[in-house]
Design an enzyme around this catalytic site. Structure first.
Site, PDB file in Angstrom:
ATOM      1  N   HIS B  63       0.944  -1.183  -0.086  1.00 58.25           N
ATOM      2  CA  HIS B  63       0.017  -0.020  -0.042  1.00 58.25           C
ATOM      3  C   HIS B  63       0.828   1.233  -0.030  1.00 58.25           C
ATOM      4  O   HIS B  63       1.292   1.762   0.977  1.00 58.25           O
ATOM      5  CB  HIS B  63      -0.770  -0.191   1.356  1.00 58.25           C
ATOM      6  CG  HIS B  63      -2.060   0.948   1.168  1.00 58.25           C
ATOM      7  ND1 HIS B  63      -3.272   0.645   1.553  1.00 58.25           N
ATOM      8  CD2 HIS B  63      -2.050   2.176   1.062  1.00 58.25           C
ATOM      9  CE1 HIS B  63      -4.127   1.773   1.692  1.00 58.25           C
ATOM     10  NE2 HIS B  63      -3.282   2.627   0.728  1.00 58.25           N
ATOM     11  N   HIS B  65       1.578   5.167  -2.246  1.00 54.59           N
ATOM     12  CA  HIS B  65       1.243   6.140  -3.033  1.00 54.59           C
ATOM     13  C   HIS B  65       2.344   6.802  -3.556  1.00 54.59           C
ATOM     14  O   HIS B  65       3.004   7.347  -2.828  1.00 54.59           O
ATOM     15  CB  HIS B  65       0.252   6.988  -2.450  1.00 54.59           C
ATOM     16  CG  HIS B  65      -1.006   6.557  -1.704  1.00 54.59           C
ATOM     17  ND1 HIS B  65      -2.132   6.306  -2.472  1.00 54.59           N
ATOM     18  CD2 HIS B  65      -1.122   6.161  -0.398  1.00 54.59           C
ATOM     19  CE1 HIS B  65      -3.206   5.855  -1.736  1.00 54.59           C
ATOM     20  NE2 HIS B  65      -2.891   5.749  -0.491  1.00 54.59           N
ATOM     21  N   LEU B  66       2.481   6.661  -4.727  1.00 56.09           N
ATOM     22  CA  LEU B  66       3.670   7.173  -5.479  1.00 56.09           C
ATOM     23  C   LEU B  66       3.376   8.765  -6.151  1.00 56.09           C
ATOM     24  O   LEU B  66       4.446   9.253  -6.575  1.00 56.09           O
ATOM     25  CB  LEU B  66       4.051   6.288  -6.618  1.00 56.09           C
ATOM     26  CG  LEU B  66       4.986   5.092  -5.609  1.00 56.09           C
ATOM     27  CD1 LEU B  66       5.637   4.112  -6.852  1.00 56.09           C
ATOM     28  CD2 LEU B  66       6.097   5.536  -4.886  1.00 56.09           C
ATOM     29  N   ASN B  97      -4.402   5.978  -7.341  1.00 54.90           N
ATOM     30  CA  ASN B  97      -5.136   7.344  -7.289  1.00 54.90           C
ATOM     31  C   ASN B  97      -4.153   8.229  -7.834  1.00 54.90           C
ATOM     32  O   ASN B  97      -3.867   9.367  -6.992  1.00 54.90           O
ATOM     33  CB  ASN B  97      -5.536   7.539  -5.933  1.00 54.90           C
ATOM     34  CG  ASN B  97      -4.756   7.565  -4.715  1.00 54.90           C
ATOM     35  OD1 ASN B  97      -3.784   6.914  -4.983  1.00 54.90           O
ATOM     36  ND2 ASN B  97      -4.738   8.094  -3.555  1.00 54.90           N
ATOM     37  N   ASP B 157      -8.756   2.884  -3.403  1.00 53.78           N
ATOM     38  CA  ASP B 157      -8.192   3.505  -2.285  1.00 53.78           C
ATOM     39  C   ASP B 157      -8.179   4.963  -2.367  1.00 53.78           C
ATOM     40  O   ASP B 157      -8.066   5.544  -3.133  1.00 53.78           O
ATOM     41  CB  ASP B 157      -6.680   3.062  -1.910  1.00 53.78           C
ATOM     42  CG  ASP B 157      -6.271   3.435  -0.590  1.00 53.78           C
ATOM     43  OD1 ASP B 157      -7.046   3.231   0.514  1.00 53.78           O
ATOM     44  OD2 ASP B 157      -5.261   4.117  -0.453  1.00 53.78           O
ATOM     45  N   ASN B 283      -6.168   9.231   6.772  1.00 50.93           N
ATOM     46  CA  ASN B 283      -7.559   8.401   6.465  1.00 50.93           C
ATOM     47  C   ASN B 283      -7.450   7.186   6.350  1.00 50.93           C
ATOM     48  O   ASN B 283      -6.608   6.767   5.281  1.00 50.93           O
ATOM     49  CB  ASN B 283      -8.386   9.170   5.091  1.00 50.93           C
ATOM     50  CG  ASN B 283      -9.723   8.500   5.154  1.00 50.93           C
ATOM     51  OD1 ASN B 283     -10.380   8.049   6.147  1.00 50.93           O
ATOM     52  ND2 ASN B 283     -10.442   8.745   3.857  1.00 50.93           N
ATOM     53  N   ASP B 310       0.748   2.688   3.650  1.00 48.49           N
ATOM     54  CA  ASP B 310      -0.040   3.588   3.406  1.00 48.49           C
ATOM     55  C   ASP B 310       0.714   5.043   3.087  1.00 48.49           C
ATOM     56  O   ASP B 310       0.244   6.073   3.479  1.00 48.49           O
ATOM     57  CB  ASP B 310      -1.314   3.983   4.403  1.00 48.49           C
ATOM     58  CG  ASP B 310      -2.426   4.894   3.846  1.00 48.49           C
ATOM     59  OD1 ASP B 310      -2.462   5.017   2.354  1.00 48.49           O
ATOM     60  OD2 ASP B 310      -3.457   5.278   4.368  1.00 48.49           O
ATOM     61  N   PRO B 328      -5.317  14.261   3.615  1.00 50.26           N
ATOM     62  CA  PRO B 328      -5.062  13.352   4.547  1.00 50.26           C
ATOM     63  C   PRO B 328      -3.907  12.417   4.042  1.00 50.26           C
ATOM     64  O   PRO B 328      -3.739  11.914   2.778  1.00 50.26           O
ATOM     65  CB  PRO B 328      -6.333  12.467   4.657  1.00 50.26           C
ATOM     66  CG  PRO B 328      -6.904  12.785   3.378  1.00 50.26           C
ATOM     67  CD  PRO B 328      -6.444  14.064   2.975  1.00 50.26           C
TER      68      PRO B 328
END
EC number: 3.5.2.3
Lengths: 305, 436
Positions: B63, B65-66, B97, B157, B283, B310, B328
């Site tokens: 999990h 985020h890049l 996302n 996500d 979040n 995350d 968030p």
């Protein structure tokens, strides 16, 4: 005095009483004067930084600062650099650069004045932040209670209505408890925040029961603009359950007073006959606002001189 | 014929157990113990002093985020890969996302290739479940699964697949290619305007609460749906004690459900919001001490399968603002292992084999990622991390490899710094520094 006034919880019993006593003295000092102005803050700069419309609070702070002879700058987010995308931090640096001694901040975001206080050297006064607090309103209410009932300690005070969205309620709960009042919150369960068990109050859903023999009843504005959804079925039902009418007014102790921070929704939260009737101190709350804010500005700014 | 790349790690402790030498040759563990030194390739091998360092399989984050494509000011695949390598990771799964959303074969292949170009970790794209993550209609899941990226994990996500019928269909559809739906469990109607955990702290701070039940209701529903269609469901970032109970009950019933917890939900509570510093806005939100206790116990006993970071980088202007306007998320890749040591290993809830299970083996299994999360054994891929369990380091956001600075641990002294990371036998990190 604390360095900033961000929360009513920042005030000890001693500092709160000091503000109320100072308010009393300022009231006496300007009473009957032809020119209601003191030279105390001459040369100091007070900025009213309003990110949210509030004519009544802004005028009150402006009048307070001017009566102390401070230079007042009014900054409204509308039509300013903020509407062009400037951040709160950049605005803080601008105010720092122009030498603001005190910043009176009204903001729709809870905690914004708290954040601001970390970015400027001047004193920050929270003039209402989101659904968090409005500490000077609580001081106004405590001053008004004291004036009419002699003292706050031991008094039974009921706060009624939209507690979940009310910064006035949060500040009043903290300050009135610090000053020794017994506070009861009355609202439908949907308008009470979850986690309220940790507050120093009792909670009642039955307005009639809660009113018996209380010394003061504070009505809150129902903040329809903050309600994305139905928190109660109809305004008629709300009014029946939680509106203050003549019948309920009669349940309060004889010496009891009726308060409302305004603006009122007459007929829903409070009937006109109660709002304008005996024991209503609503207009006086507004008048007291100026001298309470004078006291706060004076004490915060004189602490540094 | 001599090896192209040979590294001899001396005196390290696989899983924190017996001291051993490890010989890495051309991407695999060629020999261990006495055999490592006597192996023909050992003579010309580069030597890495691993004395007293713990060796684990390279970490795998399910999990991450890049932000690339779309928000390259917050993070790129390259900078995120660097942060991952420095955190001991050899593989990360990139959440979709981005802008554009990774909901087509084209975008997931772009992310895959950017990861290959960076070359620091294996970057495995996650595909969006629905077009644009809007929760309205299914994205072309099979096209992503059959693309060069070989996508197996799908998630919206950041948003929940809240429509129960769409959730059912997605769970059913991905069975065709052994896919898994990773759900961000958040009932949207119960969290309108929410800013932090709903409870005593939110009541005092005057912030709209994000109630625990909004997470638990979706998890309960989705476990029932996964049961009904006999599909694999993965729950992202569990944050409440109630969620742990629901997952435990579902697993006991035989539901094919797995779950993750983030390092920050194992350590930080909603009290962190008291100063209104948006670095603590995340979040799902930070919860309470009893939730932390339940999450730690759930991870220790296997109800929660994995730790996932995350990792959510945000540009400074998206965090240095009013709380309710802030984005968030927090950084996580470079601090995750230390936080797991602090919250799980030091209190005795997890040993180093347990760390390997929850931070490497299980995430690779859930994500169907070959070559990662394998045992430390001869013949296995040499994806490894060396950790100094006796040392500490101080977190400085400005020192982190991420383009963003939103770490909640600024100034904290944390245990167990990562000393070296090896991706297929090649060092990406040595002496705590990126190589090359």
């Amino acid at each position: 005095m604390p360095r900033h006034l961000l929360s009513a919880g920042d005030l000890t019993r001693e500092s709160a009483l000091h503000i109320l006593d100072t308010t009393e003295r300022i009231g006496q000092a300007i009473a009957g004067r032809e020119v209601r102005k003191l030279p105390t803050l001459r040369g100091r700069t007070v900025v009213n930084l309003f990110y949210e419309d509030s004519t009544r609070t802004r005028l009150s702070f402006e009048a307070a600062a001017k009566r102390l002879s401070a230079d007042v700058i009014n900054f409204s987010a509308k039509g300013s650099s903020v509407s062009k995308g400037e951040s709160l931090k950049d605005t803080a640096w601008t105010l720092q650069a122009i030498g603001a001694d005190a910043i009176v901040c009204r903001h729709s975001s809870s905690g914004a004045p708290h954040q601001l206080s970390g970015w400027v050297d001047g004193h920050v006064i929270n003039a209402g932040d989101g659904t968090h607090e409005h500490p000077t309103q609580a001081l106004i209410d405590a001053f008004t209670v004291r004036k009419h009932l002699g003292d706050v300690e031991g008094k039974r005070i009921v706060i009624v209505g939209d507690v979940i969205h009310s910064r006035v309620a949060r500040s009043n709960v903290l300050l009135l408890s610090t000053l020794g009042a017994q506070v009861t919150l009355v609202a439908p369960p949907t308008l009470l925040p979850k986690g309220i068990e940790s507050w120093p109050v009792t909670v009642d859903y039955d307005f009639d029961r809660a009113l018996a023999g209380v010394d003061a009843v504070m009505m809150l504005r129902v903040q329809r603009e903050r309600m994305g959804d139905a928190f109660f079925p109809t305004t008629r039902e709300y009014s029946r359950q939680y509106g203050l009418d003549d019948r309920r007014r009669a349940l309060i102790a004889n010496h009891g007073i009726v308060m409302h921070p305004g603006p009122m929704v007459r007929g829903m939260e409070i009937s006109p006959s109660v709002a304008d009737g005996p024991g209503s101190v609503i207009v006086e709350q507004v008048a007291n606002g100026v001298i309470v804010r004078m006291a706060v500005l004076y004490l915060l700014l004189s602490a540094r001189t | 014929m001599s090896a192209d790349l040979a590294i001899l790690i001396t005196g390290a402790l696989p899983y924190g157990e017996e001291s051993q030498d490890l010989l890495l040759v051309d991407g695999i563990i060629a020999a261990m113990g006495q055999d490592a030194v006597t192996h023909p390739d050992a003579a010309g091998a580069q030597r890495v002093d691993g004395a007293g360092l713990i060796v684990l399989p390279g970490l795998v984050d399910l999990h991450t985020h890049l932000r690339e494509p779309g928000r390259e000011d917050a993070e790129t695949v390259e900078t995120g890969s660097a942060a991952a390598a420095l955190g001991g990771y050899t593989a990360i799964f990139a959440m979709p996302n981005t802008d554009p959303t990774a909901d087509t074969a084209g975008v997931v292949e772009q992310v895959l290739r950017l990861g290959q170009a960076a070359g620091l970790v294996d970057v495995q794209p996650i595909g969006a479940v629905t077009v644009g993550r809007k929760g309205e209609r299914l994205a072309e899941l099979a096209a992503m699964a059959h693309s060069a990226a070989q996508v197996r994990v799908f998630s919206d996500d950041g948003d929940c697949v809240s429509d129960p019928l769409l959730m059912r269909r997605s769970l059913e559809y991905v069975k065709a290619f052994d896919g898994v739906i990773a759900q961000h469990a958040q009932e949207p109607r119960l969290t309108v305007g929410s800013q932090m955990h709903e409870g005593a702290v939110s009541a005092t701070l005057g912030m709209t609460g994000w109630p625990a039940v909004a997470e638990e209701a979706i998890i309960a529903r989705d476990c029932l749906l996964a049961d009904h269609v006999d599909s694999r469901l993965h729950i992202c970032h569990l944050s409440t004690a109630g969620s742990v109970d629901i997952v435990a009950a579902a697993k006991a019933r035989g539901t094919k459900v797995t779950a993750e917890v983030t390092p920050h939900h194992l350590l930080l509570t909603d009290q962190a919001a008291v100063g209104y510093d948006p670095v603590f806005k995340v979040n799902p939100p930070l919860r309470t001490s009893p939730d932390i206790d339940a999450l730690r116990r759930g991870l220790a006993r296997g109800t929660i399968d994995i730790v996932a970071t995350d990792h959510a980088p945000h540009a400074i202007q998206d965090k240095e603002c009013e709380w309710d306007q802030a984005s968030p998320g927090m950084l996580g890749l470079q601090t995750a292992l230390s936080i797991v040591v602090l919250t799980m290993v030091e209190p005795g809830l997890l040993d180093w084999r347990g760390v390997a299970r929850v931070m490497s083996e299980a995430p690779a299994t859930i994500g169907v990622l070959a070559g990662h999360g394998r045992p430390i054994a001869v013949g296995e891929p040499a994806n490894l991390v060396l950790v100094d369990a006796k040392a500490h380091w101080t977190v400085r956001g400005s020192d982190l490899a991420s383009l963003s600075r939103n770490t909640p641990y600024e100034g904290m002294e944390l245990p167990a710094p990562v000393m070296a990371t090896f991706l297929r036998g090649r060092p990406t990190v040595l002496n705590g520094q990126l190589v090359g």
